[in-house]
Scaffold this motif. Structure first.
Motif, PDB file in Angstrom:
ATOM      1  N   ASP A  39      -2.275  -2.183  -0.303  1.00  0.00           N
ATOM      2  CA  ASP A  39      -0.956  -1.574  -0.487  1.00  0.00           C
ATOM      3  C   ASP A  39      -0.502  -0.924   0.812  1.00  0.00           C
ATOM      4  N   SER A  40       0.631  -1.347   1.328  1.00  0.00           N
ATOM      5  CA  SER A  40       1.111  -0.863   2.618  1.00  0.00           C
ATOM      6  C   SER A  40       1.677   0.547   2.561  1.00  0.00           C
ATOM      7  N   PHE A  81      -4.860  -4.344   8.672  1.00  0.00           N
ATOM      8  CA  PHE A  81      -5.375  -4.336   7.302  1.00  0.00           C
ATOM      9  C   PHE A  81      -6.472  -5.383   7.138  1.00  0.00           C
ATOM     10  N   ALA A  82      -6.206  -6.616   7.581  1.00  0.00           N
ATOM     11  CA  ALA A  82      -7.177  -7.692   7.402  1.00  0.00           C
ATOM     12  C   ALA A  82      -8.502  -7.358   8.061  1.00  0.00           C
ATOM     13  N   THR A 105       0.860  -5.589  -2.016  1.00  0.00           N
ATOM     14  CA  THR A 105       1.437  -5.970  -0.726  1.00  0.00           C
ATOM     15  C   THR A 105       0.983  -7.392  -0.424  1.00  0.00           C
ATOM     16  N   MET A 106       1.874  -8.338  -0.722  1.00  0.00           N
ATOM     17  CA  MET A 106       1.483  -9.743  -0.671  1.00  0.00           C
ATOM     18  C   MET A 106       1.180 -10.228   0.740  1.00  0.00           C
ATOM     19  N   LEU A 107       1.833  -9.651   1.753  1.00  0.00           N
ATOM     20  CA  LEU A 107       1.523 -10.030   3.129  1.00  0.00           C
ATOM     21  C   LEU A 107       0.081  -9.668   3.467  1.00  0.00           C
ATOM     22  N   TYR A 108      -0.414  -8.580   2.920  1.00  0.00           N
ATOM     23  CA  TYR A 108      -1.804  -8.187   3.161  1.00  0.00           C
ATOM     24  C   TYR A 108      -2.765  -9.199   2.535  1.00  0.00           C
ATOM     25  N   GLY A 115      -5.597 -15.780   6.801  1.00  0.00           N
ATOM     26  CA  GLY A 115      -5.596 -15.466   8.216  1.00  0.00           C
ATOM     27  C   GLY A 115      -4.178 -15.298   8.719  1.00  0.00           C
ATOM     28  N   LEU A 116      -4.034 -14.747   9.899  1.00  0.00           N
ATOM     29  CA  LEU A 116      -2.720 -14.494  10.467  1.00  0.00           C
ATOM     30  C   LEU A 116      -2.438 -15.442  11.623  1.00  0.00           C
TER      31      LEU A 116
END
Length: 312
Positions: A39-40, A81-82, A105-108, A115-116
């Motif tokens: 959660d951001s 976060f990752a 937080t779906m981006l997390y 991966g990013l």
């Protein structure tokens, strides 16, 4: 199911107000595990009421991680976060405990599971230019501009999501490629896959809307506006910080600045929270690997436990 057969790493996602926190607490207790927040907003200190942060009693029952790790003046990226989550998963498993990744937080989740992408560095001059365009035409106009050059990215962003619209336009102007294509083509970090991915989703959207309203009313009654007043009184925060762009905080901040009547905070906050829930559900429905549990079912929590192989 034997103890050895229980999942070591469970992801529990869902839209805001779907009951994730309570379900995660029960699941972590049943699995003898620890919770890693996805959660951001919960990463920020001094932001307790408007984030529905777990109480001291709840944290005493089950260890929670990635809460209160940043000052509201600081940023916290998906990449950070990752990295933190991967480290924590290793540490928790090293203690012989199981892990529940819980949040909305779906981006997390994407950063952790997929991966990013390696992205071009920010360009201060270009960002300033885009901000000037937005000041003149408005962010919805820039969102429409983004829709012409990068329809997939525009489709997942709200017309007033200034930070992400700006970044998507910046990447397109820097590279000549849509952000969605840059994401697909770039090198990614190794992914971390959960043993079980549960998603709390309503069968009746009206049920979730009612929950959102009740929770926002409870926040207001608990002193949410006073919490935002205290943050404003610090003097080092402003409306464009990621912390102050969190749903609810942005609407309260703008009202306290005189942009809107204070009486409109409830209506605007609830509307923004509904929009957030809609975006979260859209993202989740694109994940075929998730196991859906109806959060509006009377036995939703029991279903979560059964799905993880433990008795309710």
């Amino acid at each position: 199911m034997s103890t050895d057969a229980l999942p070591a790493l469970v992801a529990l996602a869902g839209p805001t107000a779907s009951g994730k926190s309570a379900a995660a607490l029960l699941l972590a207790q049943a699995l003898d595990g620890e919770i890693v927040s996805v959660d951001s907003a919960l990463v920020y200190r001094q932001m307790d009421i408007g984030t529905a942060k777990p109480t001291r009693e709840e944290r005493a029952r089950v260890p929670h991680h990635l809460l209160d790790i940043r000052d509201p003046a600081q940023a916290y990226s998906a990449a950070e976060f990752a990295a933190d989550a991967r480290r924590l998963v290793g540490e928790i498993r090293g203690r012989g405990k199981r892990v529940v990744l819980a949040g909305g937080t779906m981006l997390y989740f994407k950063a952790l599971f997929e991966g990013l992408a390696e992205m071009p560095a920010a360009d201060a001059g270009l960002r300033a230019q885009i901000e000037r365009e937005a000041a003149h035409a408005g962010w919805p106009a820039l969102h429409a501009q983004l829709a012409k050059v990068d329809p997939p990215t525009a489709a997942r962003l709200a017309p007033h999501d200034a930070q992400r619209i700006q970044r998507a336009l910046e990447v397109h102007r820097l590279t000549g490629q849509p952000l969605s294509e840059v994401h697909q083509a770039a090198t990614r970090e190794p992914a971390l896959q959960p043993d079980l991915f549960l998603s709390l989703e309503p069968t009746d959207r009206a049920w979730l809307h009612e929950r959102i309203e009740r929770r926002f009313d409870a926040m207001l009654a608990a002193g949410f506006l006073d919490e935002v007043r205290a943050l404003r009184a610090r003097g080092d925060l402003h409306a464009e910080l990621p912390s102050m762009r969190c749903v609810g905080y942005r609407q309260a901040w703008e009202a306290l600045e005189g942009q809107w009547p204070l009486s409109s905070v409830r209506e605007r906050g609830i509307a923004a929270t509904r929009q957030l829930a809609k975006r979260q559900l859209t993202w989740l429905r694109g994940l075929p690997q998730r196991q859906v549990i109806a959060c509006d079912a009377p036995d939703a929590q029991a279903q979560v436990l059964r799905a993880a192989g433990v008795r309710a």
